[in-house]
Design a protein around this motif. Structure first.
Motif, PDB file in Angstrom:
ATOM      1  N   LEU A  97     -19.776  26.179   6.872  1.00  0.00           N
ATOM      2  CA  LEU A  97     -20.664  25.055   6.572  1.00  0.00           C
ATOM      3  C   LEU A  97     -22.063  25.542   6.191  1.00  0.00           C
ATOM      4  O   LEU A  97     -22.687  24.999   5.273  1.00  0.00           O
ATOM      5  CB  LEU A  97     -20.734  24.095   7.762  1.00  0.00           C
ATOM      6  N   ARG A  98     -22.550  26.567   6.884  1.00  0.00           N
ATOM      7  CA  ARG A  98     -23.878  27.117   6.563  1.00  0.00           C
ATOM      8  C   ARG A  98     -23.871  27.805   5.200  1.00  0.00           C
ATOM      9  O   ARG A  98     -24.766  27.591   4.377  1.00  0.00           O
ATOM     10  CB  ARG A  98     -24.326  28.091   7.643  1.00  0.00           C
ATOM     11  N   ILE A  99     -22.875  28.650   4.944  1.00  0.00           N
ATOM     12  CA  ILE A  99     -22.809  29.405   3.690  1.00  0.00           C
ATOM     13  C   ILE A  99     -22.730  28.470   2.484  1.00  0.00           C
ATOM     14  O   ILE A  99     -23.346  28.714   1.453  1.00  0.00           O
ATOM     15  CB  ILE A  99     -21.609  30.380   3.699  1.00  0.00           C
ATOM     16  N   THR A 100     -21.967  27.387   2.618  1.00  0.00           N
ATOM     17  CA  THR A 100     -21.797  26.457   1.496  1.00  0.00           C
ATOM     18  C   THR A 100     -22.940  25.463   1.355  1.00  0.00           C
ATOM     19  O   THR A 100     -23.009  24.732   0.376  1.00  0.00           O
ATOM     20  CB  THR A 100     -20.486  25.667   1.650  1.00  0.00           C
ATOM     21  N   GLY A 101     -23.825  25.411   2.340  1.00  0.00           N
ATOM     22  CA  GLY A 101     -24.931  24.467   2.297  1.00  0.00           C
ATOM     23  C   GLY A 101     -24.610  23.107   2.901  1.00  0.00           C
ATOM     24  O   GLY A 101     -25.491  22.257   3.017  1.00  0.00           O
ATOM     25  N   LEU A 102     -23.365  22.880   3.285  1.00  0.00           N
ATOM     26  CA  LEU A 102     -23.013  21.588   3.872  1.00  0.00           C
ATOM     27  C   LEU A 102     -23.685  21.371   5.228  1.00  0.00           C
ATOM     28  O   LEU A 102     -23.951  20.231   5.602  1.00  0.00           O
ATOM     29  CB  LEU A 102     -21.501  21.446   4.000  1.00  0.00           C
ATOM     30  N   ALA A 103     -23.986  22.430   5.949  1.00  0.00           N
ATOM     31  CA  ALA A 103     -24.656  22.281   7.243  1.00  0.00           C
ATOM     32  C   ALA A 103     -26.054  21.689   7.062  1.00  0.00           C
ATOM     33  O   ALA A 103     -26.556  20.995   7.936  1.00  0.00           O
ATOM     34  CB  ALA A 103     -24.740  23.618   7.972  1.00  0.00           C
ATOM     35  N   ARG A 104     -26.665  21.950   5.913  1.00  0.00           N
ATOM     36  CA  ARG A 104     -27.975  21.379   5.610  1.00  0.00           C
ATOM     37  C   ARG A 104     -27.851  19.887   5.300  1.00  0.00           C
ATOM     38  O   ARG A 104     -28.688  19.077   5.681  1.00  0.00           O
ATOM     39  CB  ARG A 104     -28.567  22.117   4.406  1.00  0.00           C
ATOM     40  N   LEU A 105     -26.772  19.529   4.592  1.00  0.00           N
ATOM     41  CA  LEU A 105     -26.562  18.137   4.191  1.00  0.00           C
ATOM     42  C   LEU A 105     -25.989  17.285   5.325  1.00  0.00           C
ATOM     43  O   LEU A 105     -26.254  16.092   5.408  1.00  0.00           O
ATOM     44  CB  LEU A 105     -25.609  18.087   2.999  1.00  0.00           C
ATOM     45  N   LEU A 106     -25.157  17.909   6.167  1.00  0.00           N
ATOM     46  CA  LEU A 106     -24.520  17.235   7.302  1.00  0.00           C
ATOM     47  C   LEU A 106     -24.726  18.105   8.537  1.00  0.00           C
ATOM     48  O   LEU A 106     -23.829  18.848   8.932  1.00  0.00           O
ATOM     49  CB  LEU A 106     -23.018  17.067   7.056  1.00  0.00           C
ATOM     50  N   ASP A 117     -24.906   9.316  19.533  1.00  0.00           N
ATOM     51  CA  ASP A 117     -26.229   8.926  20.024  1.00  0.00           C
ATOM     52  C   ASP A 117     -27.345   9.204  19.028  1.00  0.00           C
ATOM     53  O   ASP A 117     -28.502   8.932  19.305  1.00  0.00           O
ATOM     54  CB  ASP A 117     -26.531   9.635  21.353  1.00  0.00           C
ATOM     55  N   GLN A 118     -27.005   9.752  17.860  1.00  0.00           N
ATOM     56  CA  GLN A 118     -28.009  10.050  16.839  1.00  0.00           C
ATOM     57  C   GLN A 118     -28.571   8.760  16.249  1.00  0.00           C
ATOM     58  O   GLN A 118     -27.838   7.801  16.046  1.00  0.00           O
ATOM     59  CB  GLN A 118     -27.403  10.871  15.693  1.00  0.00           C
ATOM     60  N   PRO A 119     -29.859   8.744  15.926  1.00  0.00           N
ATOM     61  CA  PRO A 119     -30.399   7.578  15.216  1.00  0.00           C
ATOM     62  C   PRO A 119     -29.692   7.460  13.870  1.00  0.00           C
ATOM     63  O   PRO A 119     -29.279   8.453  13.289  1.00  0.00           O
ATOM     64  CB  PRO A 119     -31.874   7.913  15.021  1.00  0.00           C
ATOM     65  N   GLU A 120     -29.561   6.246  13.405  1.00  0.00           N
ATOM     66  CA  GLU A 120     -28.881   6.017  12.124  1.00  0.00           C
ATOM     67  C   GLU A 120     -29.733   6.584  10.997  1.00  0.00           C
ATOM     68  O   GLU A 120     -30.901   6.258  10.859  1.00  0.00           O
ATOM     69  CB  GLU A 120     -28.632   4.530  11.907  1.00  0.00           C
ATOM     70  N   ALA A 121     -29.111   7.427  10.222  1.00  0.00           N
ATOM     71  CA  ALA A 121     -29.765   8.011   9.056  1.00  0.00           C
ATOM     72  C   ALA A 121     -28.700   8.358   8.058  1.00  0.00           C
ATOM     73  O   ALA A 121     -27.584   8.702   8.423  1.00  0.00           O
ATOM     74  CB  ALA A 121     -30.541   9.273   9.458  1.00  0.00           C
ATOM     75  N   THR A 122     -29.042   8.266   6.805  1.00  0.00           N
ATOM     76  CA  THR A 122     -28.083   8.652   5.783  1.00  0.00           C
ATOM     77  C   THR A 122     -28.108  10.163   5.638  1.00  0.00           C
ATOM     78  O   THR A 122     -29.108  10.805   5.971  1.00  0.00           O
ATOM     79  CB  THR A 122     -28.406   8.008   4.427  1.00  0.00           C
ATOM     80  N   PRO A 123     -27.016  10.759   5.175  1.00  0.00           N
ATOM     81  CA  PRO A 123     -27.006  12.202   4.961  1.00  0.00           C
ATOM     82  C   PRO A 123     -28.114  12.606   4.001  1.00  0.00           C
ATOM     83  O   PRO A 123     -28.505  11.837   3.143  1.00  0.00           O
ATOM     84  CB  PRO A 123     -25.621  12.447   4.362  1.00  0.00           C
ATOM     85  N   GLY A 124     -28.601  13.823   4.171  1.00  0.00           N
ATOM     86  CA  GLY A 124     -29.713  14.322   3.359  1.00  0.00           C
ATOM     87  C   GLY A 124     -29.406  14.400   1.872  1.00  0.00           C
ATOM     88  O   GLY A 124     -28.269  14.304   1.456  1.00  0.00           O
ATOM     89  N   PRO A 125     -30.452  14.565   1.079  1.00  0.00           N
ATOM     90  CA  PRO A 125     -30.278  14.632  -0.375  1.00  0.00           C
ATOM     91  C   PRO A 125     -29.526  15.891  -0.791  1.00  0.00           C
ATOM     92  O   PRO A 125     -29.457  16.848  -0.038  1.00  0.00           O
ATOM     93  CB  PRO A 125     -31.705  14.647  -0.910  1.00  0.00           C
ATOM     94  N   VAL A 126     -28.994  15.850  -1.986  1.00  0.00           N
ATOM     95  CA  VAL A 126     -28.234  16.984  -2.522  1.00  0.00           C
ATOM     96  C   VAL A 126     -29.127  18.164  -2.721  1.00  0.00           C
ATOM     97  O   VAL A 126     -30.218  18.109  -3.113  1.00  0.00           O
ATOM     98  CB  VAL A 126     -27.565  16.611  -3.863  1.00  0.00           C
TER      99      VAL A 126
END
Length: 126
Positions: A97-106, A117-126
């Motif tokens: 997930l880190r190598i592909t960048g998905l860990a940053r997005l999700l 328990d996380q506050p509601e937020a949409t996944p980060g930008p591309v």
């Protein structure tokens, strides 16, 4: 619209928890699993303001097909202005997930409770 829980499959169990649809991925998430999972993933991410958690704690292997499923879920949730959280603790999967960048997005959470328990937020930008 509220969906009925889907019957469990070899690779997925879908359930409701605290207002979220939880997709418990299981086993080897590869091209065979992708075919079985996509209809359930699409149903869970089809409603406006959907709230989805993908739990990877029971995943033994995740290849490019599994990464495509995660990216697909993210895109669909963004389109619906919903929220998506990921649960993952496996060192190899986290590395992928880190190598592909998905860990940053999700950003992966260590437990289901932490994701729910996380506050509601949409996944980060591309």
């Amino acid at each position: 619209m509220r969906h009925q829980p889907a019957p469990p499959t070899r690779f997925l169990r879908v359930r409701q928890d605290r207002g979220h649809t939880v997709l418990d991925f299981r086993g080897e998430i590869d091209i065979v699993a992708e075919v079985e999972v996509v209809p359930h993933l699409d149903a869970a991410t089809s409603d406006p303001k959907c709230r989805v958690v993908i739990d990877l704690t029971r995943v033994e292997f995740l290849d490019a097909s599994g990464l495509r499923l995660l990216y697909r879920a993210r895109q669909r949730v963004l389109e619906q202005h919903g929220s998506l959280h990921l649960v993952c603790t496996d060192a190899l999967t986290l590395r992928v997930l880190r190598i592909t960048g998905l860990a940053r997005l999700l950003p992966p959470r260590p437990t289901l409770d932490a994701a729910l328990d996380q506050p509601e937020a949409t996944p980060g930008p591309v």
